[in-house]
Design an enzyme around this catalytic site. Structure first.
Site, PDB file in Angstrom:
ATOM      1  N   LYS A 266       4.587  -6.515   8.045  1.00 35.30           N
ATOM      2  CA  LYS A 266       5.240  -7.860   8.620  1.00 35.30           C
ATOM      3  C   LYS A 266       6.117  -7.565   9.550  1.00 35.30           C
ATOM      4  O   LYS A 266       6.302  -8.802  10.353  1.00 35.30           O
ATOM      5  CB  LYS A 266       5.988  -8.265   7.392  1.00 35.30           C
TER       6      LYS A 266
ATOM      7  N   SER B   9      -1.365  -3.200   2.359  1.00 35.75           N
ATOM      8  CA  SER B   9      -0.338  -3.964   3.057  1.00 35.75           C
ATOM      9  C   SER B   9       0.839  -3.655   3.008  1.00 35.75           C
ATOM     10  O   SER B   9       1.841  -4.081   3.969  1.00 35.75           O
ATOM     11  CB  SER B   9      -0.621  -5.356   2.897  1.00 35.75           C
TER      12      SER B   9
END
Length: 322
Positions: free
Chosen positions: A56, A309
């Protein structure tokens, strides 16, 4: 739409330049176990080893570097279950911008503490991400703070898309990418990057049966909310996908997979014990899809990259699972 995609690819390329000294070029490592089981070549892209423990920071930093002087003075506000929160918080700290983060009351404690550690002010509000996001947007209208979208923003999408450039630089002959989906920023950015370079690459998206707004929208050919209950993949607990991400992804996704919560738990355990990879629920979605058997026919004799992720999982949750 083709022109927009090319333009977005240009933004991804520019984002890569901005991020070169900020983010880690994360490893691309083989899974000997899954490669043998699935009779193909399977690799993990380890964004769980990225700064803040997830991908992110890429989109958040790329977005914040493009704010105007007046916007910087007003400060920023964001909504997140945890990983976007940390990405915005650390990016704001590096750039000298005041940040406030709204997080669901159900957000993992490790993500809340980490966000505060990076210097952001945290407010817990809302039972679900979608409720938290609306609260943050309402607050931004009241205070003038700049809302930093977690996924539905071209600059955020471009930052996440730099993962696709990294994969293709290191492995130009990859056949397919398996990617988790929440609001769609990650998979949209990576899909544009990968398919612009090589249109033959397959994009495989994974969500949980409990929450799969993006996949439901793609199947229905219109944005559709979908959430039956919480998912262990809290980073992907997004009932309503982004409008921009849906528009980008609708024509770029090739295969879709839904996984059970039990599949996610097995994947987290497998990654920890067998691959020595610590993954949160959202990060384990791609492994869950492969282990479920739903992709067996696609993995045989193919070169596949599965994205891990993020790795921000509470120690208590990890202990309970394994």
């Amino acid at each position: 739409m083709i022109t927009e995609k090319v333009s977005l690819f240009d933004q991804i390329f520019e984002a890569k330049k901005r991020l070169e000294t900020v983010v880690i070029h994360t490893p691309l490592v083989p899974s000997n176990i899954l490669s043998e089981r699935k009779r193909g070549e399977i690799f993990f892209k380890l964004e769980n080893l990225q700064r803040t423990g997830s991908f992110k920071i890429r989109g958040a930093y790329n977005k914040l570097t493009q704010l105007k002087a007046g916007e910087i003075q007003r400060g920023v506000i964001a909504a997140s279950a945890g990983n976007h929160a940390q990405g915005v918080a650390i990016s704001a700290k590096m750039l000298g911008i005041q940040a406030r983060i709204f997080m669901p009351v159900t957000a993992p404690l490790t993500k809340i503490e980490a966000t505060r550690k990076y210097g952001a002010l945290v407010k817990l509000i809302g039972e679900t991400f979608d409720a938290t996001k609306q609260a943050a947007i309402d607050e931004s209208f009241r205070t003038g703070e700049v809302f930093i979208p977690p996924y539905d923003d071209y600059q955020v999408i471009a930052g996440q898309g730099t993962i696709g450039l990294e994969i293709l630089e290191e492995m130009p002959n990859v056949d397919q990418l398996i990617l988790p989906i929440g609001g769609g920023g990650l998979i949209a950015g990576v899909a544009v990057a990968a398919k612009t370079i090589n249109p033959q690459i397959k994009i495989i998206g994974v969500q949980s049966y409990n929450v799969h707004g993006m996949l439901r929208s793609i199947w229905n050919h219109q944005i559709t909310a979908n959430r039956s209950e919480r998912t262990l993949a809290d980073g992907c607990d997004v009932a309503i996908p982004g409008e921009l991400t849906y528009e980008v992804l609708e024509s770029l996704i090739d295969e879709t997979v839904l996984v059970e919560e039990s599949d996610i738990k097995k994947a987290i355990e497998y990654l920890a014990y067998k691959e020595k990879i610590i993954s949160e629920g959202a990060g384990a979605l791609t492994t869950a899809a492969m282990m479920s058997g739903a992709l067996d026919h696609l993995l045989v004799h193919k070169k596949t990259v599965a994205l891990v992720s993020g790795g921000n999982i509470d120690s208590g949750s990890l202990k309970e699972i394994i």
